[in-house]
Design an enzyme around this catalytic site. Structure first.
Site, PDB file in Angstrom:
ATOM      1  N   THR A   1       0.761  -1.134  -0.042  1.00 53.96           N
ATOM      2  CA  THR A   1       0.083   0.008  -0.056  1.00 53.96           C
ATOM      3  C   THR A   1       0.850   1.279   0.170  1.00 53.96           C
ATOM      4  OG1 THR A   1      -0.291   0.100   2.261  1.00 53.96           O
ATOM      5  CG2 THR A   1      -1.937  -1.134   1.195  1.00 53.96           C
TER       6      THR A   1
ATOM      7  N   VAL B   1      14.355   0.218  -0.411  1.00 48.89           N
ATOM      8  CA  VAL B   1      15.370   1.284  -0.646  1.00 48.89           C
ATOM      9  C   VAL B   1      15.964   0.945  -1.946  1.00 48.89           C
ATOM     10  CG1 VAL B   1      17.839   2.218   0.196  1.00 48.89           C
ATOM     11  CG2 VAL B   1      15.943   1.557   1.815  1.00 48.89           C
TER      12      VAL B   1
ATOM     13  N   LYS C   1      14.823   6.435   3.635  1.00 51.02           N
ATOM     14  CA  LYS C   1      15.207   5.391   3.196  1.00 51.02           C
ATOM     15  C   LYS C   1      16.700   5.307   3.873  1.00 51.02           C
ATOM     16  CE  LYS C   1      13.567   5.542  -1.457  1.00 51.02           C
ATOM     17  NZ  LYS C   1      13.694   6.359  -2.895  1.00 51.02           N
TER      18      LYS C   1
END
Ligand SMILES: NC(=O)c1ccc[n+]([C@@H]2O[C@H](COP(=O)([O-])OP(=O)(O)OC[C@H]3O[C@@H](n4cnc5c(N)ncnc54)[C@H](OP(=O)(O)O)[C@@H]3O)[C@@H](O)[C@H]2O)c1
Length: 345
Positions: A98, A154, A226
């Site tokens: 999602t 990432v 990240k």
């Protein structure tokens, strides 16, 4: 071993995974002994379907392509919410894709916790829950004897996390530097070629690299999330996203680019995690890099990460940082890792 998968979120990334799974079914079975069936899919607008004996992924992809909805799939239990579905299905892996929410991690955070609490492994590309609650989720996974894998959070399918955890196993990571956002790197590359910030941003939007609201990228929230994930998962940091020093690129002018160029430098948005007085710190800040810095040569939408370890100096990886196909592949690589190490916690 046959994985029973529940997919929560059936947008671009989940559909890319579904296509890969359909196209490579025989290859994955023959070469990796990976067998799967998708038993349930939940998506807010496209609908939700569940059949414990397995759904026909090819048919589901055609339905979404032709009708934008899963509701015409025959013989399925329909209408369950994503959370009900995770609780009721007999799946053993949740594939969570999602939207990334960097405020409170929802709805992904609840999906992942529910799945782990119900004994499912989790693979996800959703940065929100991992950036905001890595420790809580990793310790829940350990406590429940399940795995939480998040390669695609990432650099998408460019294997940064498994490079550190698998290929570099046994080395301790002293610092991480990288270009972790393709949109801002594209904009900076275009500005270097003489465009203004606004021209470059509009080009990025036209090409689909930047959202109509580009703030997550240009204000550096995305690379901050990240670097938080990398610092916590790979360096055992205890960082909160809010503690990452963050400076975006909107204030950079063509004059700044020219000035940097005249000194043999390039301006890049650099994410870093490093030790400082016994603590892991992180930042995402535009820097003027000299020519001999590898990151100064990473252009356009490419991304890169450099690990500096206790036993080897810089080890670098360069590759795409986004794109549904790349993120779909990241999920496949997580499934294969899960298959290889089913008892690892
Ligand atoms: N696309 C990439 O290049 C890329 C790369 C790496 C990581 N990621 C990450 O991967 C995730 C998925 O990206 P994407 O490009 O596939 O996004 P997407 O196309 O927007 O798909 C997300 C899907 O999740 C659905 N959804 C939202 N809330 C839900 C809920 N509570 N229950 C069930 N479904 C729900 C959305 O439905 P609605 O549209 O109806 O809300 C949408 O279909 C994001 O977290 C993204 O940041 C993406």
């Amino acid at each position: 071993m046959r994985f029973r998968l529940v997919l929560v979120g059936f947008g671009n990334v989940a559909q890319a995974l579904a296509k890969i799974l359909v196209q490579k079914r025989k290859y994955l079975s023959r070469n990796f002994n990976l067998e799967y069936k998708v038993v349930a899919i939940a998506d807010t607008v496209k609908g939700s379907v569940m059949i414990e004996r397995g759904l026909d992924l090819g048919r589901l992809l055609s339905l979404v392509r032709e009708k934008g909805s899963l509701n015409d799939y025959r013989g399925a239990v329909r209408g369950l919410s994503s959370v009900e579905m995770i609780k009721r299905t007999e799946a053993d892996v949740l594939v969570e894709t999602t939207w990334t929410n960097l405020k409170d991690g929802e709805p992904g955070l609840t999906h992942i916790k529910t799945a782990l609490n119900h004994g499912l492994h989790v693979v996800t590309t959703n940065k929100g829950p991992i950036a905001l609650a890595y420790y809580e989720l990793a310790s829940l996974a350990r406590q429940k004897g399940r795995q939480l894998r998040f390669e695609g959070t990432v650099l998408s399918g460019t294997p940064v996390i498994s490079l550190a955890t698998d290929a570099l196993a046994g080395s301790e990571i002293n610092s991480i530097r990288g270009i972790l956002n393709g949109t801002t790197n594209y904009i900076l590359t275009e500005m270097e070629a003489g465009r203004s910030y606004n021209q470059a941003l509009r080009m990025a939007q036209k090409l689909g690299y930047a959202e109509s609201d580009p703030s997550a990228d240009v204000e550096a929230w995305d690379p901050a999330a990240k670097i938080t994930i990398l610092a916590n998962a790979l360096m055992d940091g205890k960082l909160k996203l809010s503690e990452v020093r963050r400076e975006g690129i909107a204030g950079i002018t063509p004059g700044d680019m020219r000035d940097a160029g005249s000194r043999g430098r390039r301006i890049k948005l650099i994410a870093k995690a490093f030790w400082d007085k016994g603590e892991i710190k992180a930042q995402v800040v535009p820097e003027r890099l000299p020519e001999d810095d590898l990151l100064s040569h990473v252009s356009g939408v490419l991304n890169s990460v450099i690990f500096s370890t206790d036993v080897q100096p810089d080890i670098a990886i360069i590759g795409p940082g986004a794109g549904p196909d790349s993120a779909g592949y990241a999920l496949l690589s997580d499934l294969l890792a899960l298959k290889r190490t089913p008892n690892e916690r």
